[in-house]
Design a protein around this motif. Structure first.
Motif: not given
Length: 279
Positions: A46-62
């Motif tokens: 979320q903090s990255i999306l505030e800086k790069v609103p159009n970013a394609s980022i997904e969180v997965r468990r590992l």
């Protein structure tokens, strides 16, 4: 269904991992943040999306301490038709005390070595030929040595920095051998000494070290430069990235007498735990 291409960064919620995720997202990469702590990973996302609103980022468990988690992670990517084009094995720990993982490995070795090794070998066969694997190593590689009892170290053999150093040297040698068995490029990056929570050793001298030592450490942003440069590199392999420079991995590592043993023993160890790999 058309494959979706992604860059995978392990330990992406940590200091260097989050900075690398931010920079690669800014450059247009679609990033999967592979994290043990999903809540922390989502906060970073979320903090990255505030800086790069159009970013394609997904969180997965590992959870790299558990081989089952590595296998589940790879299985999930395949089920979702995701093609990993680049892998950055960044996650690492400096364990304070000796302990065994659920698979029977010393915990530092499990997270820093066996987890990344299995992840790399499971992903590589399906990565594109021009893909790349970058493994995070350490300047401590030059301060240690390994022997054929590497995977049999007992509590009496354990030390925080000593064991950590051995895992990083093992990962460096593994990187060299991996490059011989896969089509994709393999490089390593060294962040230097980064001002992060990993420097907290849990001893009386931590507060003293904070005063004397931390002012001379690199910021996470600077520590991430080597990995970012490696991930953006083209047509280079088996290079050692540090800061804004890179050079071939030293001959003492590329000709290390235990490299082939390490490769074979790693596969044997993983196979014995129920995770056979074929490259």
């Amino acid at each position: 269904m058309e494959k979706v291409q992604r860059l995978v960064i392990t330990g992406a919620s940590g200091s260097v991992g989050s900075q690398t995720t931010l920079r690669m997202a800014q450059e247009g990469y679609s990033v999967i943040m592979a994290c043990r702590n999903l809540a922390k990973g989502e906060d970073i996302r979320q903090s990255i999306l505030e800086k790069v609103p159009n970013a394609s980022i997904e969180v997965r468990r590992l959870d790299l301490e558990k081989l089952e988690s590595v296998a589940d992670f790879v299985k999930g990517l395949k089920e979702d038709n995701i093609e990993v084009v680049k892998l950055f094995n960044n996650a690492a720990v400096i364990s304070r005390k000796y302990g065994l993982s659920c698979n029977g490995f010393e915990k530092t070795m499990a997270v820093n070595y066996f987890g990344p090794a299995l992840l790399s070998m499971m992903l590589a066969p399906d990565m594109p030929a021009d893909g790349e694997i970058v493994n995070m190593v350490s300047l401590t590689c030059g301060l240690t040595s390994i022997h054929k009892n590497l995977f049999e170290l007992e509590e009496k053999d354990f030390s925080q920095l000593g064991t950590y150093s051995k895992t990083k040297l093992a990962l460096l040698l593994f990187s060299i051998e991996l490059s011989k068995h896969i089509r994709q490029r393999v490089n390593v990056s060294d962040p230097g000494i980064v001002n992060s929570n990993m420097l907290v050793m849990g001893h009386w001298y931590d507060s003293l070290a904070d005063i004397i030592f931390r002012p001379f450490t690199a910021s996470p942003k600077k520590g991430a430069r080597s990995a970012i440069n490696a991930l953006n590199s083209k047509d280079v392999r088996l290079q050692y990235f540090k800061g804004n420079r890179f050079k071939p991995i030293k001959k003492k590592y590329t000709t290390h007498p235990l490299s082939e043993w390490l490769w074979t023993e790693t596969i044997d160890q993983l196979t014995s735990k129920g995770f056979p790999v074929q490259l």
